[in-house]
Design a protein around this motif. Structure first.
Motif, PDB file in Angstrom:
ATOM      1  N   SER A   4       0.816  -1.205   0.000  1.00  0.00           N
ATOM      2  CA  SER A   4       0.000   0.000   0.000  1.00  0.00           C
ATOM      3  C   SER A   4       0.853   1.259   0.000  1.00  0.00           C
ATOM      4  O   SER A   4       0.423   2.295  -0.498  1.00  0.00           O
ATOM      5  N   LYS A   5       2.074   1.170   0.536  1.00  0.00           N
ATOM      6  CA  LYS A   5       2.954   2.340   0.543  1.00  0.00           C
ATOM      7  C   LYS A   5       3.510   2.644  -0.841  1.00  0.00           C
ATOM      8  O   LYS A   5       4.004   3.740  -1.082  1.00  0.00           O
ATOM      9  N   ASP A   6       3.468   1.685  -1.743  1.00  0.00           N
ATOM     10  CA  ASP A   6       3.991   1.894  -3.093  1.00  0.00           C
ATOM     11  C   ASP A   6       2.900   2.239  -4.101  1.00  0.00           C
ATOM     12  O   ASP A   6       3.174   2.397  -5.285  1.00  0.00           O
ATOM     13  N   ILE A   7       1.665   2.351  -3.629  1.00  0.00           N
ATOM     14  CA  ILE A   7       0.558   2.655  -4.542  1.00  0.00           C
ATOM     15  C   ILE A   7       0.668   4.084  -5.037  1.00  0.00           C
ATOM     16  O   ILE A   7       1.001   4.993  -4.278  1.00  0.00           O
ATOM     17  N   LYS A   8       0.329   4.294  -6.320  1.00  0.00           N
ATOM     18  CA  LYS A   8       0.210   5.637  -6.874  1.00  0.00           C
ATOM     19  C   LYS A   8      -1.274   5.974  -6.983  1.00  0.00           C
ATOM     20  O   LYS A   8      -2.062   5.197  -7.521  1.00  0.00           O
ATOM     21  N   PHE A   9      -1.631   7.140  -6.478  1.00  0.00           N
ATOM     22  CA  PHE A   9      -3.038   7.524  -6.416  1.00  0.00           C
ATOM     23  C   PHE A   9      -3.441   8.270  -7.686  1.00  0.00           C
ATOM     24  O   PHE A   9      -2.756   9.203  -8.124  1.00  0.00           O
ATOM     25  N   GLU A 110      -2.915  14.749   3.196  1.00  0.00           N
ATOM     26  CA  GLU A 110      -2.775  14.071   4.487  1.00  0.00           C
ATOM     27  C   GLU A 110      -3.222  12.614   4.394  1.00  0.00           C
ATOM     28  O   GLU A 110      -2.579  11.720   4.960  1.00  0.00           O
ATOM     29  N   ALA A 111      -4.322  12.373   3.684  1.00  0.00           N
ATOM     30  CA  ALA A 111      -4.802  11.000   3.535  1.00  0.00           C
ATOM     31  C   ALA A 111      -3.799  10.131   2.778  1.00  0.00           C
ATOM     32  O   ALA A 111      -3.677   8.928   3.030  1.00  0.00           O
ATOM     33  N   ILE A 112      -3.050  10.745   1.858  1.00  0.00           N
ATOM     34  CA  ILE A 112      -2.092   9.993   1.041  1.00  0.00           C
ATOM     35  C   ILE A 112      -0.780   9.763   1.785  1.00  0.00           C
ATOM     36  O   ILE A 112      -0.211   8.662   1.744  1.00  0.00           O
ATOM     37  N   TYR A 113      -0.298  10.787   2.488  1.00  0.00           N
ATOM     38  CA  TYR A 113       1.066  10.730   3.026  1.00  0.00           C
ATOM     39  C   TYR A 113       1.144  10.345   4.504  1.00  0.00           C
ATOM     40  O   TYR A 113       2.206   9.905   4.952  1.00  0.00           O
ATOM     41  N   GLU A 114       0.075  10.514   5.267  1.00  0.00           N
ATOM     42  CA  GLU A 114       0.151  10.137   6.682  1.00  0.00           C
ATOM     43  C   GLU A 114       0.518   8.665   6.886  1.00  0.00           C
ATOM     44  O   GLU A 114       1.273   8.339   7.801  1.00  0.00           O
ATOM     45  N   LYS A 161      12.032  19.768  -7.496  1.00  0.00           N
ATOM     46  CA  LYS A 161      12.271  18.596  -6.661  1.00  0.00           C
ATOM     47  C   LYS A 161      10.997  18.177  -5.936  1.00  0.00           C
ATOM     48  O   LYS A 161      10.676  16.978  -5.847  1.00  0.00           O
ATOM     49  N   LEU A 162      10.233  19.154  -5.447  1.00  0.00           N
ATOM     50  CA  LEU A 162       8.996  18.860  -4.738  1.00  0.00           C
ATOM     51  C   LEU A 162       7.972  18.209  -5.666  1.00  0.00           C
ATOM     52  O   LEU A 162       7.313  17.226  -5.291  1.00  0.00           O
ATOM     53  N   ILE A 163       7.837  18.745  -6.870  1.00  0.00           N
ATOM     54  CA  ILE A 163       6.886  18.164  -7.828  1.00  0.00           C
ATOM     55  C   ILE A 163       7.299  16.733  -8.181  1.00  0.00           C
ATOM     56  O   ILE A 163       6.456  15.835  -8.316  1.00  0.00           O
ATOM     57  N   LYS A 164       8.599  16.505  -8.302  1.00  0.00           N
ATOM     58  CA  LYS A 164       9.084  15.152  -8.601  1.00  0.00           C
ATOM     59  C   LYS A 164       8.731  14.185  -7.474  1.00  0.00           C
ATOM     60  O   LYS A 164       8.324  13.037  -7.729  1.00  0.00           O
ATOM     61  N   LEU A 165       8.862  14.638  -6.239  1.00  0.00           N
ATOM     62  CA  LEU A 165       8.510  13.797  -5.096  1.00  0.00           C
ATOM     63  C   LEU A 165       7.013  13.519  -5.057  1.00  0.00           C
ATOM     64  O   LEU A 165       6.582  12.412  -4.715  1.00  0.00           O
ATOM     65  N   LEU A 166       6.209  14.514  -5.406  1.00  0.00           N
ATOM     66  CA  LEU A 166       4.762  14.307  -5.435  1.00  0.00           C
ATOM     67  C   LEU A 166       4.375  13.273  -6.487  1.00  0.00           C
ATOM     68  O   LEU A 166       3.456  12.467  -6.277  1.00  0.00           O
ATOM     69  N   ARG A 167       5.072  13.285  -7.612  1.00  0.00           N
ATOM     70  CA  ARG A 167       4.755  12.330  -8.686  1.00  0.00           C
ATOM     71  C   ARG A 167       5.108  10.894  -8.302  1.00  0.00           C
ATOM     72  O   ARG A 167       4.596   9.951  -8.905  1.00  0.00           O
ATOM     73  N   ASN A 168       5.976  10.712  -7.301  1.00  0.00           N
ATOM     74  CA  ASN A 168       6.278   9.359  -6.838  1.00  0.00           C
ATOM     75  C   ASN A 168       5.079   8.704  -6.168  1.00  0.00           C
ATOM     76  O   ASN A 168       4.992   7.474  -6.095  1.00  0.00           O
ATOM     77  N   ARG A 169       4.156   9.525  -5.697  1.00  0.00           N
ATOM     78  CA  ARG A 169       3.000   9.014  -4.946  1.00  0.00           C
ATOM     79  C   ARG A 169       1.667   9.332  -5.638  1.00  0.00           C
ATOM     80  O   ARG A 169       0.667   8.660  -5.361  1.00  0.00           O
ATOM     81  N   ILE A 170       1.666  10.341  -6.503  1.00  0.00           N
ATOM     82  CA  ILE A 170       0.430  10.820  -7.135  1.00  0.00           C
ATOM     83  C   ILE A 170       0.559  10.719  -8.648  1.00  0.00           C
ATOM     84  O   ILE A 170       1.525  11.240  -9.226  1.00  0.00           O
ATOM     85  N   ALA A 171      -0.408  10.072  -9.268  1.00  0.00           N
ATOM     86  CA  ALA A 171      -0.429   9.940 -10.726  1.00  0.00           C
ATOM     87  C   ALA A 171      -1.633  10.686 -11.287  1.00  0.00           C
ATOM     88  O   ALA A 171      -2.481  10.129 -11.980  1.00  0.00           O
ATOM     89  N   ASP A 172      -1.731  11.957 -10.950  1.00  0.00           N
ATOM     90  CA  ASP A 172      -2.818  12.816 -11.437  1.00  0.00           C
ATOM     91  C   ASP A 172      -2.222  14.191 -11.715  1.00  0.00           C
ATOM     92  O   ASP A 172      -2.041  15.000 -10.805  1.00  0.00           O
ATOM     93  N   GLU A 173      -1.921  14.453 -12.991  1.00  0.00           N
ATOM     94  CA  GLU A 173      -1.224  15.683 -13.359  1.00  0.00           C
ATOM     95  C   GLU A 173      -2.080  16.917 -13.120  1.00  0.00           C
ATOM     96  O   GLU A 173      -1.563  17.993 -12.832  1.00  0.00           O
ATOM     97  N   LYS A 174      -3.393  16.794 -13.246  1.00  0.00           N
ATOM     98  CA  LYS A 174      -4.259  17.953 -12.998  1.00  0.00           C
ATOM     99  C   LYS A 174      -4.172  18.377 -11.530  1.00  0.00           C
ATOM    100  O   LYS A 174      -4.127  19.569 -11.212  1.00  0.00           O
ATOM    101  N   PHE A 175      -4.152  17.392 -10.647  1.00  0.00           N
ATOM    102  CA  PHE A 175      -4.052  17.694  -9.220  1.00  0.00           C
ATOM    103  C   PHE A 175      -2.691  18.308  -8.902  1.00  0.00           C
ATOM    104  O   PHE A 175      -2.599  19.297  -8.156  1.00  0.00           O
TER     105      PHE A 175
END
Length: 690
Positions: A4-9, A110-114, A161-175
């Motif tokens: 679950s920690k490796d899931i991309k949302f 918070e729901a994704i990263y907590e 760098k921050l956007i790159k880190l977000l893309r490791n967990r989030i697969a929604d470019e609009k968000f």
């Protein structure tokens, strides 16, 4: 869990298009103190009090997000003073509309990263606080501390760098694009979006004051948390030294014999220590012969068949046996311990004296085995926002400085951040360090190897006490003409907040008593000067000796307005609470709320503070309420919130402080009305809810 920690949302953006979710995000921030402060568009939460207007704003946000035309306005930048410094730091104030969207994004992040954030991180997280961070520090064993401070962390976070880190967990470019727009929105030094004030665009950093800034900083620094996990290790229970175990057993047995009146009592004296004079390696047959002669000469000086005589004989026997068996050299003689001499303790007095003697001998030996102790290291790490500490146990100063060098280089290379040279320090635990406004220090007895007390101590810094005293003195000076009723409410607000923060300190009992004593006499003299009377007369009028607190009668400074009575709180009302109990309470592990409740009603204090913020004093409110019978003077309703209406306009916004506002309202006649009637009397203004 690992999977679950490796899931991309995915499909996170459609969540922002739901009016119910925006309403929930709005309710999360509408109660914040900052919601009354306007951004560059001049709007506050009062502009969205009408549900119809609020729904229209939500629909406007949804429409703009749907066609991807939503563009955050620049934040209004202001500078606020730093604590204990003449310098100032920038604070960004987004528009209220942007705050709603940021609140919605924060809830999703918070729901994704907590679930993946580590236990070492405590800043701006649910069920985490300064007290939980302190608890994780003091329960560790440490000798050296690295006090870390990231230089301008919020202002230097790299956007790419921050956007790159977000893309490791989030697969929604609009968000992600919406988050990027907030990062690039820039700031203005003042109001206005018509070009009158220039817009300064930003290519790095998250705006301090933004709702999503803390969660984005935690996502960015989560990489450092993961890096530090490579170094972290817990110390296992070290083995006790043989000498310490020997004396402990003797003490236990003699004490048991004393309790059972067992006399006479037979004991074996402590054996002689290994003789370092003959603790040597033998490298050849010729050297063995020389060593045997040396030991024989030393043995002649000892009592025949005495303890030392037998010990030296054992060494000679060990070398001769090695020669007889033709074993290879070098060899180490076996230094066996001889048994101690048997002694009979004939009376209880002799047993007590021998017990005291063994306790003194035990105090001189090390608790732990030296070799095992220093091979057992401990490294801990705690971070709160951009401040962190690294706790090293059984490590040398050289090892500590090397770790500091490694993390400094890592910050520069991986996160493009730098550690402040002035604030990033290496400190020994016995000198203490300051973290989150607490002084943490090891004040335990050192036995030559380790500490016999496992826990560090937490103290209230003297500077914090001095700042509190100055704040109270300034309050009394500025509000010299205020009624005591109003002053007590303001002081209770300060006492409540300060005490709840520092009641986990080990010196809280001393500090609270000292502050209570000082505050009591300051107010006594303040009232004496105010009314130009003796202290004894002040006591007769304002001090009640049988005021009931916690079910017992205690002395309190009180004041009355009609049927209302307000009592001055004391710092000592807030009892010491261990960091473990506080940690369990914050994390929901302890449902016993009695640890944190006080006898004086907190709801009553909040109500009074709300009245103060409206620009008039609580004592004035109750005087008018007593006159009007606690009902509306216009419609007669008594089942709703009542507010004070001034029969003449009060220009509150032109006043500099709350004292000037109160003075401007004192001479004006007032009546008590309900909120509905007050809206009719002031159709162009908003009524502040109590």
């Amino acid at each position: 869990m690992a999977k679950s920690k490796d899931i991309k949302f995915q499909r996170l953006f459609p969540i922002l298009l739901k009016a119910e979710f925006l309403e929930y995000a709005y309710n999360k921030i509408v109660g914040n103190k900052g919601s009354k402060t306007a951004g560059v568009d001049g709007n506050t939460k009062f502009d969205l009090e009408d549900p119809l207007i609020r729904r229209e704003v939500f629909q406007q946000i949804i429409n703009e997000l749907a066609i991807q035309s939503y563009t955050p306005l620049p934040v209004k930048r202001t500078e606020i003073p730093k604590k204990n410094s003449k310098k100032k730091r920038p604070l960004g104030i987004p528009t209220f509309k942007d705050r709603i969207v940021q609140s919605a994004i924060k809830l999703i992040l918070e729901a994704i990263y907590e679930p993946i954030f580590l236990e070492n991180s405590h800043g701006f997280r649910p069920k985490r606080s300064c007290q939980t961070a302190i608890h994780n520090i003091i329960c560790r064993k440490f000798d050296w501390v690295i006090e870390g401070d990231i230089k301008g962390c919020f202002d230097n976070i790299g956007h790419s760098k921050l956007i790159k880190l977000l893309r490791n967990r989030i697969a929604d470019e609009k968000f992600i694009n919406i988050i990027n727009k907030f990062l690039k929105s820039g700031y203005q030094m003042g109001y206005g979006t018509d070009g009158k004030y220039p817009i300064y665009f930003t290519d790095k950093g998250t705006p301090q004051g933004g709702i999503i800034s803390p969660i984005l900083a935690n996502i960015y620094l989560h990489e450092f948390d993961k890096f530090m996990e490579n170094f972290l290790c817990n110390m296992e229970r070290a083995k006790q030294s043989k000498e310490y175990i020997f004396y402990s057993n003797k003490i236990q047995r003699i004490q048991k014999a004393i309790n059972n009146n067992k006399t006479p009592y037979k004991i074996t004296e402590a054996p002689l220590e290994e003789d370092k004079e003959f603790n040597f390696p033998v490298n050849s047959k010729e050297e063995a012969a020389i060593r045997i002669e040396e030991i024989k000469q030393a043995r002649k000086l000892e009592e025949y068949q005495g303890l030392r005589y037998k010990k030296l004989s054992n060494i000679i026997t060990s070398i001769k046996k090695h020669l007889k068996d033709n074993k290879p050299f070098p060899m180490q003689p076996r230094l066996s311990r001889s048994k101690g001499q048997v002694v009979f303790l004939q009376s209880k007095e002799e047993m007590i004296n021998r017990l005291k003697q063994y306790k003194k001998l035990r105090a001189k030996v090390s608790l732990y085995d030296k070799e095992d102790y220093f091979s057992n290291k401990s490294i801990g790490y705690v971070r709160y926002a951009d401040d962190f500490v690294i706790l090293l146990g059984n490590c040398s100063k050289r090892e500590t400085n090397e770790l500091k060098r490694i993390i400094t280089e890592w910050f520069n290379s991986e996160l493009s951040l730098s550690l402040s040279k002035e604030k990033t320090l290496v400190t020994h635990s016995t000198k203490g360090f300051r973290f989150l406004g607490y002084d943490i220090i090891q004040r335990t007895k050192h036995d030559g190897i380790g500490y016999k007390d496992d826990f560090a101590k937490v103290y209230v810094p003297r500077e914090k006490c001095k700042l509190l005293e100055e704040k109270i003195d300034e309050l009394l000076r500025v509000h010299y003409d205020y009624p005591l009723f109003d002053l007590i409410i303001r002081l209770n607000r300060i006492i409540n907040g300060w005490s709840n923060y520092y009641k986990i300190c080990n010196n809280w009992s001393f500090i609270s008593n000292t502050l209570d004593h000082r505050l009591h006499w300051i107010i006594m003299h303040w009232l004496g000067r105010k009314h130009k009377c003796k202290i004894s007369e002040v006591y007769d009028k304002y001090v009640v000796n049988d005021f009931i607190v916690y079910g017992t009668k205690k002395q309190r400074i009180v004041d009355n307005v009609g049927e209302r009575t307000v009592a001055l709180r004391k710092f000592f009302d807030y009892k010491f609470t261990s960091t473990k109990d506080m940690n369990d309470k914050i994390k929901g592990l302890n449902d016993d709320s009695s640890l944190f409740n006080t006898a004086l009603d907190l709801l009553h204090i909040r109500t009074e503070i709300a009245k103060i913020q409206k620009g008039y004093s609580p004592s004035e409110f109750y005087r008018v309420a007593e006159k009007d019978g606690y009902c509306c003077s216009r419609c007669g309703r008594d089942d709703t919130n009542l507010v004070v209406h001034h029969n003449r306009l009060v220009k509150r916004h032109s006043k500099k402080d709350s004292r000037a506002i109160a003075q401007a309202t004192q001479a004006i006649s007032k009546i008590l009305v309900c909120e509905t009637c007050h809206d009719e009397l002031h159709p162009n203004t908003k009524t502040i809810n109590q």
